[in-house]
Motif scaffolding. Structure first.
Motif, short mmCIF file in Angstrom:
data_model
loop_
_atom_site.label_atom_id
_atom_site.label_comp_id
_atom_site.label_asym_id
_atom_site.label_seq_id
_atom_site.Cartn_x
_atom_site.Cartn_y
_atom_site.Cartn_z
N GLN A 79 33.15 53.40 42.84
CA GLN A 79 33.66 51.95 42.62
C GLN A 79 33.92 52.18 41.00
N ILE A 80 35.03 51.74 40.60
CA ILE A 80 35.46 51.72 39.16
C ILE A 80 35.39 50.19 38.71
N GLN A 81 34.80 49.93 37.85
CA GLN A 81 34.79 48.81 37.03
C GLN A 81 35.28 48.58 35.63
N PHE A 82 36.03 47.37 35.51
CA PHE A 82 36.83 47.45 34.54
C PHE A 82 36.99 45.72 33.99
N VAL A 83 37.26 45.61 32.89
CA VAL A 83 37.50 44.19 32.55
C VAL A 83 38.63 44.12 31.86
N ALA A 84 39.67 43.47 32.24
CA ALA A 84 41.17 43.16 31.79
C ALA A 84 41.02 41.95 30.90
N LEU A 85 41.69 42.28 29.49
CA LEU A 85 41.72 41.31 28.50
C LEU A 85 42.96 40.31 28.47
N GLU A 86 44.14 40.71 29.53
CA GLU A 86 45.33 40.08 29.19
C GLU A 86 45.30 38.99 30.42
N ASP A 87 45.65 37.57 30.00
CA ASP A 87 45.89 36.54 30.83
C ASP A 87 47.45 36.65 31.55
N LYS A 88 47.67 37.14 32.36
CA LYS A 88 48.95 37.33 33.18
C LYS A 88 48.96 37.28 34.54
N ALA A 89 50.03 37.06 35.24
CA ALA A 89 50.04 36.79 36.83
C ALA A 89 49.24 37.82 37.57
N LEU A 90 49.18 39.19 37.11
CA LEU A 90 48.38 39.88 37.71
C LEU A 90 47.11 40.00 37.72
N THR A 91 46.53 39.54 36.54
CA THR A 91 44.99 39.35 36.55
C THR A 91 44.54 38.29 37.14
N ARG A 92 45.29 37.07 36.89
CA ARG A 92 45.15 35.99 37.65
C ARG A 92 45.09 36.00 39.23
N GLU A 93 45.96 36.86 39.60
CA GLU A 93 45.89 36.75 41.40
C GLU A 93 44.97 37.85 41.70
N LEU A 94 44.58 38.70 40.97
CA LEU A 94 43.50 39.67 41.20
C LEU A 94 41.98 38.62 41.09
N PHE A 144 43.02 50.92 46.81
CA PHE A 144 41.91 50.59 45.55
C PHE A 144 41.89 49.09 46.06
N GLU A 145 40.56 48.63 46.64
CA GLU A 145 40.19 47.27 47.12
C GLU A 145 39.64 46.65 45.69
N VAL A 146 40.46 45.83 45.30
CA VAL A 146 39.88 45.07 43.77
C VAL A 146 39.25 43.65 44.11
N MET A 165 35.85 44.73 39.95
CA MET A 165 35.39 45.87 40.56
C MET A 165 36.42 46.46 41.47
N GLY A 166 36.63 47.77 41.60
CA GLY A 166 37.55 48.29 42.65
C GLY A 166 36.60 49.25 43.26
N GLU A 167 36.97 49.22 44.63
CA GLU A 167 36.36 50.28 45.47
C GLU A 167 37.51 51.28 45.85
N ILE A 168 37.20 52.57 45.84
CA ILE A 168 38.05 53.66 46.29
C ILE A 168 37.95 53.84 47.66
N ILE A 169 38.92 53.69 48.46
CA ILE A 169 38.79 54.06 49.89
C ILE A 169 39.35 55.06 50.48
N GLY A 170 38.73 55.92 50.94
CA GLY A 170 39.29 57.36 51.30
C GLY A 170 39.34 58.38 50.25
N ASN A 171 39.90 59.34 50.36
CA ASN A 171 40.44 60.45 49.30
C ASN A 171 41.19 59.93 48.46
N TYR A 172 41.17 60.42 47.14
CA TYR A 172 41.94 60.31 45.85
C TYR A 172 42.10 61.58 45.39
#
Length: 180
Positions: A79-94, A144-146, A165-172
Motif C-alpha cells: 500500500q502507498i499512503q499519501f496526503v495531497a494538499l491541492e484542492d482540485k477536481a482530481l483530489t475531490r473525485e478521489l 492502483f486502487e485509491v 491510501m492506494g493498493e498496488i494490485i499485481g506486479n509493478y
C-alpha cells in the motif's frame, strides 16, 4: 564491503510527484519520459509518501519444542499512503463519490453520494534524491486502487488536505538510476 554515503537517500525534492491516469493510459517506459495522459495530484504533505508491506504470514511450528520450522506468506500486498494538499477536481473525485460536476462562471457544482469509493487508476510515482537531478526512482503501476484514508479537517492552522491510501494490485515496475 565499505559503507557508501552516496547510497543513502533523502527524498522530498521539488520534483517528487504522484501522477494518476485512467486505466486506458499507457505507462511510460523510461525513467524520465513525461507520463502522457496522467495528472499530478499536486503538492504532497511534508510527511511524504509511505510504502507499507501489508502481507500476512503464518508460522508453522514443529512438535519438538514448538519451534518455528517454516513461515508461510498467506497474502502479500503493498500500500502507498499519501496526503495531497491541492484542492482540485482530481483530489475531490478521489475523495468523494462525485456523481456529477459542472463549472460555470467560476463556480464548481458537485453532486456527491454520501459514501466513499475505490477509484482504479494507473500510477507513475517519481521520487528524487534531495538534489533533484542525480538520483531518481520511478514506480510504474498498472493497477492502483485509491481510496480516502482518514479525516479531512477544516481548521485555521493547517491545510485542509486530502489523505489517501492506494493498493498496488499485481506486479509493478521500478526504475532506479544507479549512482556512479
Amino acid at each position: 564491503m565499505a559503507v557508501e554515503a552516496k547510497n543513502a537517500r533523502v527524498y522530498g525534492s521539488d520534483l517528487d510527484a504522484i501522477h494518476l491516469g485512467p486505466t486506458t493510459a499507457t505507462l511510460p517506459t523510461t525513467i524520465s519520459a513525461t507520463p502522457a495522459g496522467f495528472e499530478d495530484v499536486g503538492w504532497l504533505h511534508t510527511d511524504g509518501v509511505t510504502e507499507t508491506a501489508t502481507g500476512s504470514s503464518t508460522q508453522i511450528r514443529g512438535h519438538q519444542g514448538n519451534k518455528v520450522v517454516r513461515t508461510r506468506m498467506e497474502s502479500a500486498g503493498t500500500q502507498i499512503q499519501f496526503v495531497a494538499l491541492e484542492d482540485k477536481a482530481l483530489t475531490r473525485e478521489l475523495r468523494y463519490d462525485v456523481k456529477t460536476s459542472a463549472t460555470a462562471t467560476g463556480v464548481r457544482t458537485e453532486t456527491r453520494g454520501p459514501g466513499q469509493k475505490v477509484v482504479v487508476k494507473k500510477a507513475v510515482i517519481d521520487f528524487f534524491d534531495a538534489d533533484d537531478t542525480t538520483i531518481k526512482e520511478r514506480w510504474l503501476i498498472d493497477r492502483f486502487e485509491v481510496f480516502p484514508n482518514g479525516d479531512r479537517v477544516y481548521v485555521n492552522n493547517d491545510i485542509a488536505a486530502y489523505p489517501f491510501m492506494g493498493e498496488i494490485i499485481g506486479n509493478y515496475t521500478v526504475l532506479s538510476s544507479v549512482p556512479e
